[in-house]
Design an enzyme around this catalytic site. Sequence first.
Site, PDB file in Angstrom:
ATOM      1  N   HIS A  61      73.137 -57.664 133.558  1.00  0.00           N
ATOM      2  CA  HIS A  61      73.348 -58.184 134.999  1.00  0.00           C
ATOM      3  C   HIS A  61      73.430 -57.239 136.034  1.00  0.00           C
ATOM      4  O   HIS A  61      74.671 -56.775 136.413  1.00  0.00           O
ATOM      5  CB  HIS A  61      74.549 -59.263 134.944  1.00  0.00           C
ATOM      6  N   GLN A 155      73.783 -68.610 137.606  1.00  0.00           N
ATOM      7  CA  GLN A 155      75.115 -68.498 137.083  1.00  0.00           C
ATOM      8  C   GLN A 155      76.060 -69.865 137.237  1.00  0.00           C
ATOM      9  O   GLN A 155      76.969 -69.979 136.426  1.00  0.00           O
ATOM     10  CB  GLN A 155      75.588 -67.229 137.848  1.00  0.00           C
ATOM     11  N   GLU A 216      77.659 -69.914 124.939  1.00  0.00           N
ATOM     12  CA  GLU A 216      78.736 -68.829 125.112  1.00  0.00           C
ATOM     13  C   GLU A 216      79.809 -69.288 125.212  1.00  0.00           C
ATOM     14  O   GLU A 216      80.538 -69.407 126.236  1.00  0.00           O
ATOM     15  CB  GLU A 216      78.257 -67.946 126.344  1.00  0.00           C
ATOM     16  N   ASP A 312      75.051 -56.134 128.710  1.00  0.00           N
ATOM     17  CA  ASP A 312      75.703 -57.420 129.405  1.00  0.00           C
ATOM     18  C   ASP A 312      76.112 -56.971 130.671  1.00  0.00           C
ATOM     19  O   ASP A 312      75.437 -57.478 132.041  1.00  0.00           O
ATOM     20  CB  ASP A 312      76.385 -58.121 128.609  1.00  0.00           C
TER      21      ASP A 312
END
Length: 423
Positions: A61, A155, A216, A312
Site C-alpha cells: 500500500h 479500503q 482478512e 503489505d
Amino acid sequence: MKKFINATVYGDENNRQQQATEILVKDGVIEAIGNNLPSADEEIDLKGRLVVPPYVDAHLHLDYVYTGKSDGAGNDTGTLFEGIARWHNVKKTQTLEDAKERALKGIEEEVSKGVQFIRTHIDVCDPDLTGLKAMLELREQLKDNVTIQIVAFPQEGMYAYKGGEELIEEALKMGADCVGGIPHFEWAYEFGQDSVRKAVELAVKYDKLIDIHCDETDDPMSRHVQLLNALVMIEGIGSRTAASHTCSFGSADDAYAFRMMQLFEQSGMNFISLPTENAYLQGRQDTYPKRRGLTRVKEFWESGINVCFGQDSINDPWYPAGNGNLMNILDNGIHLAQTMSFEQLDTCLDLITYNGAKTLNVEDQYGLEKGKPANFLVLDAETPFEAVRQRADVLASIRNGNYLFKKPEPSYDIELDLFRKTK
C-alpha cells in the site's frame, strides 16, 4: 555485449538443474545462459555468487507509507478495523505532492533492497482520487527502473463507502491495472458477496486483473474466497485473479479447506500471503492457543497452487514496521508456515520471485531465460540454501543489463579472529 561470469544461477521449477555459471546480455536482453559462452566486450566476475530474478512485492500500500506517526493514526487495539478507521481521518490531510513524496520514498526503499516489481493497492474511497493520481504519475515516471501495477482498492468498502462502486470504475478508466475489493469489511455478508460479483464484472468489462483483500479475519465462516473462485472459474480468468490475505482459510475446518483446494487447483487462482502484517494484526481476540494469522501457505505450495509473499505495509496505521526487505518477509513467512525442510529451503525463494511474477501476470518479461529482459539480482551467497539461511544481502540489482545499484564487497576493518592472542 556484457558477460556475467562465475555466477550460480537460480532457475525456476523447470530449470532447477541448469547449473549455469554465465549470463550473456545484449541490448538489455538475455542473449544466452549457460557455460563457456562466447566472449563479450565486458566481463563481470560474480565470484560464485547467487543470481536470482528480481524480487516481486505482490502486495503493498504505497499511499499509506510513513503515515503511522501522523496525528490520529495511532492504532491502540492493533486490529485491521481500527487501522481502517484511523486511515479514514489521516487520508483527509494528504495532498498530491505529499502522496507522491511518501510513495516515492517507499519505492526507493523497496528498490534499494532488490524489488523491481510492485503491485500496490491504492485507496479509491476518495472523491478526489488523490492517491491514485499520484501513483499513476509515478508509475509512468519510474517505469524504466521498476514495474508498478495499481489496484483500484476500496479500503472503506465498495458499498459501505458511498459511491465506492463508481469510484472503482472511474479508477479503472483512468488506468488502474486491477480491480480490488474488501468483502469482509462490508456491512453485511450479502454486500460482501455483491462486491465480489461486481469486481469480477468490472474486470471482465475492462479487461483488468483482479486482486481482492479476501477474508482478512479470524472468522472461519468468512468464505468470500469460495464465491470469488467460482466466478473466475466460470469466466476462465483464474490465472488473472489473486486472493490476498485469506486469513480465515487458516482457521477453516479441513473438510471445507481441502474441498476448496481442489477447486483452487482447477481455477488456477493465485494467493498472496502477508506474513509479518497478519501475524501482527490477527489473533487479537484469541487468548491461547493464539492463531498465526496465516493462510494455508504450506498446503497451497505442496498442492501446486500458486502462492507468494508481500510486504503489505511500511509504517502505517496497520503496521508500525516494514522496510521493503522481502528477504525478511520470506524469513518470517517460512517460519510461520513451517516450510523449512532442506528441499523447501532450496526453493522457497520462489515465494518472493517466480511465484510473485506469476501472480502479477508478468512472466513474459520475467525470469532468467534467453530472450527475457536482463533483470536480476546478485546476492551475497553461493547457494539458495545459504541465501535464505543467512538472509543474504543484495549486492547488485541489474535492470535491462544496467546496474540500478551496486554495493562494495563486504569487508572488515578488523576481522574476527577467535584465536588472536592478546597481550
